[in-house]
Design an enzyme around this catalytic site. Structure first.
Site, PDB file in Angstrom:
ATOM      1  N   VAL A  26     -36.497   3.328  16.295  1.00 58.22           N
ATOM      2  CA  VAL A  26     -37.874   3.813  16.444  1.00 58.22           C
ATOM      3  C   VAL A  26     -38.416   3.458  17.821  1.00 58.22           C
ATOM      4  O   VAL A  26     -39.052   4.277  18.496  1.00 58.22           O
ATOM      5  CB  VAL A  26     -38.772   3.233  15.342  1.00 58.22           C
ATOM      6  CG1 VAL A  26     -40.217   3.708  15.539  1.00 58.22           C
ATOM      7  CG2 VAL A  26     -38.274   3.641  13.966  1.00 58.22           C
ATOM      8  N   LYS A 115     -44.055  -3.347   7.816  1.00 58.85           N
ATOM      9  CA  LYS A 115     -44.574  -3.431   6.446  1.00 58.85           C
ATOM     10  C   LYS A 115     -44.380  -4.806   5.822  1.00 58.85           C
ATOM     11  O   LYS A 115     -45.231  -5.281   5.073  1.00 58.85           O
ATOM     12  CB  LYS A 115     -43.910  -2.367   5.569  1.00 58.85           C
ATOM     13  CG  LYS A 115     -42.401  -2.397   5.591  1.00 58.85           C
ATOM     14  CD  LYS A 115     -41.805  -1.217   4.868  1.00 58.85           C
ATOM     15  CE  LYS A 115     -40.289  -1.165   5.051  1.00 58.85           C
ATOM     16  NZ  LYS A 115     -39.899  -0.818   6.443  1.00 58.85           N
ATOM     17  N   GLU A 139     -50.281   2.730  10.652  1.00 60.55           N
ATOM     18  CA  GLU A 139     -49.992   3.947   9.888  1.00 60.55           C
ATOM     19  C   GLU A 139     -48.504   4.079   9.562  1.00 60.55           C
ATOM     20  O   GLU A 139     -48.125   4.522   8.475  1.00 60.55           O
ATOM     21  CB  GLU A 139     -50.458   5.177  10.666  1.00 60.55           C
ATOM     22  CG  GLU A 139     -50.239   6.495   9.954  1.00 60.55           C
ATOM     23  CD  GLU A 139     -51.077   6.631   8.694  1.00 60.55           C
ATOM     24  OE1 GLU A 139     -50.488   6.732   7.601  1.00 60.55           O
ATOM     25  OE2 GLU A 139     -52.313   6.615   8.804  1.00 60.55           O
ATOM     26  N   GLY A 144     -43.586   6.740   6.763  1.00 59.70           N
ATOM     27  CA  GLY A 144     -43.057   7.359   7.967  1.00 59.70           C
ATOM     28  C   GLY A 144     -44.056   8.274   8.640  1.00 59.70           C
ATOM     29  O   GLY A 144     -45.132   7.856   9.066  1.00 59.70           O
ATOM     30  N   ASP A 211     -38.876  -3.118  -0.553  1.00 58.01           N
ATOM     31  CA  ASP A 211     -39.503  -2.280   0.473  1.00 58.01           C
ATOM     32  C   ASP A 211     -40.711  -1.540  -0.098  1.00 58.01           C
ATOM     33  O   ASP A 211     -41.791  -1.529   0.494  1.00 58.01           O
ATOM     34  CB  ASP A 211     -38.484  -1.289   1.030  1.00 58.01           C
ATOM     35  CG  ASP A 211     -39.089  -0.297   2.002  1.00 58.01           C
ATOM     36  OD1 ASP A 211     -39.262  -0.658   3.173  1.00 58.01           O
ATOM     37  OD2 ASP A 211     -39.396   0.835   1.582  1.00 58.01           O
ATOM     38  N   LYS A 215     -45.039  -1.868   0.590  1.00 58.74           N
ATOM     39  CA  LYS A 215     -45.901  -0.716   0.846  1.00 58.74           C
ATOM     40  C   LYS A 215     -46.989  -0.589  -0.208  1.00 58.74           C
ATOM     41  O   LYS A 215     -48.109  -0.172   0.089  1.00 58.74           O
ATOM     42  CB  LYS A 215     -45.047   0.551   0.919  1.00 58.74           C
ATOM     43  CG  LYS A 215     -44.076   0.540   2.101  1.00 58.74           C
ATOM     44  CD  LYS A 215     -43.065   1.672   2.033  1.00 58.74           C
ATOM     45  CE  LYS A 215     -42.097   1.601   3.205  1.00 58.74           C
ATOM     46  NZ  LYS A 215     -41.040   2.633   3.134  1.00 58.74           N
ATOM     47  N   GLY A 316     -36.655   7.350   9.534  1.00 55.39           N
ATOM     48  CA  GLY A 316     -35.999   7.893  10.717  1.00 55.39           C
ATOM     49  C   GLY A 316     -36.814   7.646  11.971  1.00 55.39           C
ATOM     50  O   GLY A 316     -38.025   7.448  11.924  1.00 55.39           O
TER      51      GLY A 316
END
Length: 452
Positions: A26, A115, A139, A144, A211, A215, A316
């Site tokens: 990223v 996160k 955000e 994503g 994960d 979130k 991604g």
């Protein structure tokens, strides 16, 4: 230590300077955008924007995009101390947490997609930002490329959200979708997800639900203006979901998804929010049921807006960098024309995290039972004793005579979907079913999510 890059003499003195921490998949994409699209980003902000440094552990490491050498440094602290806006893409709790706090302490803005850190220290970091007047945006931490946090925080700020429910982990959604659509076994679907780059070599954080739980904590915090953390989230992963479960769900018109749910409970004397992550049977008519592959979607229910759904790519380099850059432009505009920052967590709201026992849901229960008269009646009695009733029942591979099970000497399989009941009553029902002489085994217990 690699020296800190110097701002180009040709850069305007009023430019908003940016320091990037981390240059992985990223980070490299974000660096490329800031360098190659500098004029476009600056035009959208309304003032020059410059990437002046990228802090990395190894400047010589190969990257998806070759970052100009003059931007690379190993001195992350000096970079944080010298810029207007810090983009943190290191991940993990440390040193990311210390660097973000260092930036916020001096009033620098921070954009992050971390996160795990936000689910652990989000309330603390938001408090530091509020104290110094710094901007903190994240955000990219959920969904994503899906713009979900800003709509919750801003567009729905005049409404009352009652529930947020979403598919927020692309790896698990890909695995469950493959099991449902192709009949693939869990291990085969996981291996394919790893081959395609959806899952890490160690997929524990995904398949164990960790994960998604991080979130869920972030979504709950923003939706209900109260500080929730990872530890407040009840969490089950998908490793126990079998192909039998998938097929039984399909036969009854359901699909299994790993859902992250944050739901407000106002009944009784203890209002609060239940945060939970677990495999869930969804009716195939539900909007979330159609989310395929590694895509993500978040379903929001508000008192006035009603039902809303946000859908898109959840992982991604490019999708996540899109969310990062959206925050960068929004923050840079605020730096150019400062206005008072509203708190993310309102002190006037006191909504504690409630244990999952306070949730109201439905159960799918798969059992192997004895081949004898009175089995169904005995199972129904246990449910009734705990104020639980049967909505639907299947007996695959068997026939019924006046409500009783007829099968081979090996017994029979019974699959039940209950009506809505408290999690506490449902859990106690399952415990008692385990102890019944006529129940050979309770094979699977999954929650069912329907319109309430």
């Amino acid at each position: 230590m690699t020296p800190l890059p110097k701002l180009s003499p040709s850069a305007p003195s009023d430019a908003i300077t940016i320091g990037l921490l981390g240059a992985g998949n990223v980070g490299a994409q974000v660096a490329r955008t800031l360098v190659e699209e500098r004029e476009l980003i600056s035009a959208r902000v309304g003032t020059p924007v410059r990437l002046v440094g990228v802090a990395v552990r190894d400047p010589e490491a190969p990257r998806d995009w070759k970052i100009p050498g003059e931007l690379l440094t190993t001195d992350a602290e000096s970079l944080v101390d010298s810029v207007d806006l810090v983009i943190e893409l290191i991940g993990g709790l440390e040193p990311a947490g210390a660097l973000i706090e260092r930036a916020l302490d001096r009033g620098a803005a921070v954009v992050t997609g971390n996160k795990a850190l936000l689910a652990s220290r989000g309330a603390e970091l938001n408090a530091v930002a509020a104290q110094t007047g710094a901007l903190l945006r994240y955000e990219a931490s959920v969904g994503g490329a899906i713009p979900i946090l800003r709509p919750i925080e801003e567009s729905l700020s005049g409404d009352r959200i009652t529930k947020v429910m979403g598919i927020v982990n692309g790896t698990t959604n890909y695995i469950l979708d493959q099991m449902d659509s192709t009949g693939a076994a869990f291990d085969h679907a996981l291996a394919e997800a790893q081959k395609l780059g959806y899952a890490e070599s160690d997929p524990t954080a995904d398949v164990a639900g960790h994960d998604a739980a991080a979130k869920a904590a972030i979504l709950g915090t923003l939706a209900f203006h109260a500080p929730f953390s990872f530890d407040d989230v009840y969490c089950e992963g998908i490793t126990e979901v079998t192909q039998d479960d998938i097929e039984a769900a399909a036969a009854s018109g359901y699909v299994i998804k790993l859902l992250a749910i944050a739901e407000k409970h106002s009944k009784g004397q203890d209002p609060g929010v239940v945060l939970r992550v677990h495999p869930t049977l969804l009716p195939r008519t539900h909007p979330l049921a159609s989310v395929r592959g590694a895509f993500n979607a978040v379903f929001v229910v508000a008192e006035n807006a009603g039902e809303l759904m946000f859908y898109g790519q959840g992982a991604g380099g490019k999708p996540t960098s899109s969310a990062i850059m959206g925050d960068v432009v929004a923050v840079a505009r605020r730096l150019r024309a400062p206005v008072p920052e509203a708190p993310t967590i309102s002190s006037e709201v006191d909504l504690p995290a409630l244990p999952i026992e306070k949730a109201t849901t439905q159960y799918y229960i798969d059992m192997d039972v004895a081949d004898k008269e009175g089995v169904i009646a005995e199972v129904a009695r246990v449910l009734a004793d705990h104020h639980v009733s049967i909505e639907a029942m299947r007996q695959p591979g068997s026939v019924t005579v006046e409500g009783e099970v007829e099968d081979s000497d090996n017994g029979a399989k019974v699959q039940i979907v209950t009506h809505l009941a408290s999690e506490k009553d449902l859990h106690e029902t399952v415990l008692q079913l385990h102890g019944l002489e006529v129940v050979k085994s309770v094979n699977s217990v999954l929650r069912v999510e329907v319109e309430k």
